[in-house]
Enzyme design. Sequence first.
Site, PDB file in Angstrom:
ATOM      1  N   ASP A 140      64.150  39.895  44.264  1.00  0.00           N
ATOM      2  CA  ASP A 140      64.999  41.097  44.490  1.00  0.00           C
ATOM      3  C   ASP A 140      63.943  42.428  44.590  1.00  0.00           C
ATOM      4  OD1 ASP A 140      67.811  42.571  44.591  1.00  0.00           O
ATOM      5  OD2 ASP A 140      66.481  43.918  43.303  1.00  0.00           O
TER       6      ASP A 140
ATOM      7  N   TYR B 136      64.242  53.575  43.456  1.00  0.00           N
ATOM      8  CA  TYR B 136      63.369  52.615  44.351  1.00  0.00           C
ATOM      9  C   TYR B 136      64.340  52.507  45.400  1.00  0.00           C
ATOM     10  CZ  TYR B 136      61.159  50.189  40.207  1.00  0.00           C
ATOM     11  OH  TYR B 136      60.006  49.833  39.451  1.00  0.00           O
TER      12      TYR B 136
ATOM     13  N   HIS C  24      72.546  35.492  44.162  1.00  0.00           N
ATOM     14  CA  HIS C  24      71.365  36.233  44.331  1.00  0.00           C
ATOM     15  C   HIS C  24      70.252  35.990  43.052  1.00  0.00           C
ATOM     16  CE1 HIS C  24      69.286  39.575  45.542  1.00  0.00           C
ATOM     17  NE2 HIS C  24      69.366  40.583  44.639  1.00  0.00           N
TER      18      HIS C  24
END
Length: 306
Positions: A109, A216, A281
């Site tokens: 990720d 982020y 994910h």
Amino acid sequence: MAPDESVVQIEGPWTHRSVHAGGTRFHVVEAGHGPLVMLLHGFPQFWWTWRHQLEALPAAGYRAVAVDLRGYGGSDKPPRGYDLPTLAADATGLIRALGESGAIVVGHDWGGLLAWTMAVLEPKCVRRLVTVSAPHPLRLRGALATDPFGQLKASIQALGFQLPLLPEHLLTRRDGRRVGRYLDEWSRPGWPEPEAARTYREAFRIPTVSHCALEYHRWFGRSQLRPDGRRYARVMRTEIQAPTLQVHGALDPRVLPRTAQGSSRHVAAPYRWRLLEGAGHFPHEEIPDVFNQELLGWLADPEPDR
């Protein structure tokens, strides 16, 4: 009452310590001896996402080091520095602080976007590159612009993160219930187990973690039209020279497999794509045995060209 940093000091067959790099203190978790494998986590997690690899890699003869990224877990949480070039400098500084000139870099990720960035900005520090659920940053940027009913729709939460203050409140209220919801929605049916979800929810409620983690996303979104974002995009056109393994879950609703595919155009070195069936994910946690087999098999291959 908000938890403190002690909640990330989870015991296991590993060692916790602090390492300073570039004026920032990082919490790292280390196990094993051999070639260094640096493990970089994503959102909304912390070093513990790599607990299965912290056992499998040392057993295979590697030195595995999982890091709490800037702003997460037991690492420092400064008010700025959440752009990918600064984060790449953090990680390469850590490699040197650990006594190595380079490492195998594995990122999931946001940790994967960071790993791609390291391979361009600090190529001598990245001996091999493994990205998990993370397309090349330019591939992601392009998909957000050209796939409005696919990747842009899948990234709707990240668009909401651009708002000030409110997203932090939503992520931490009700004991971090929204963090657990994201984990559940982005993974295969049946994961995470309740105890794992509680662990991530608690870690995300450490003071200022939610704000730092959202910075982020805010940098990536807001920099698209700013000079720093344009400079970053130009630099990232440089072809990657490190052998690369890209792993993606076939069921990933957060980063669509079609977004991740095509990242090979940015890699000049041997490149291997692996789509893992039955995973969302978080393939390294959802199906760790399958993931570890792919990872260790690729690391053991002296000519990883397919």
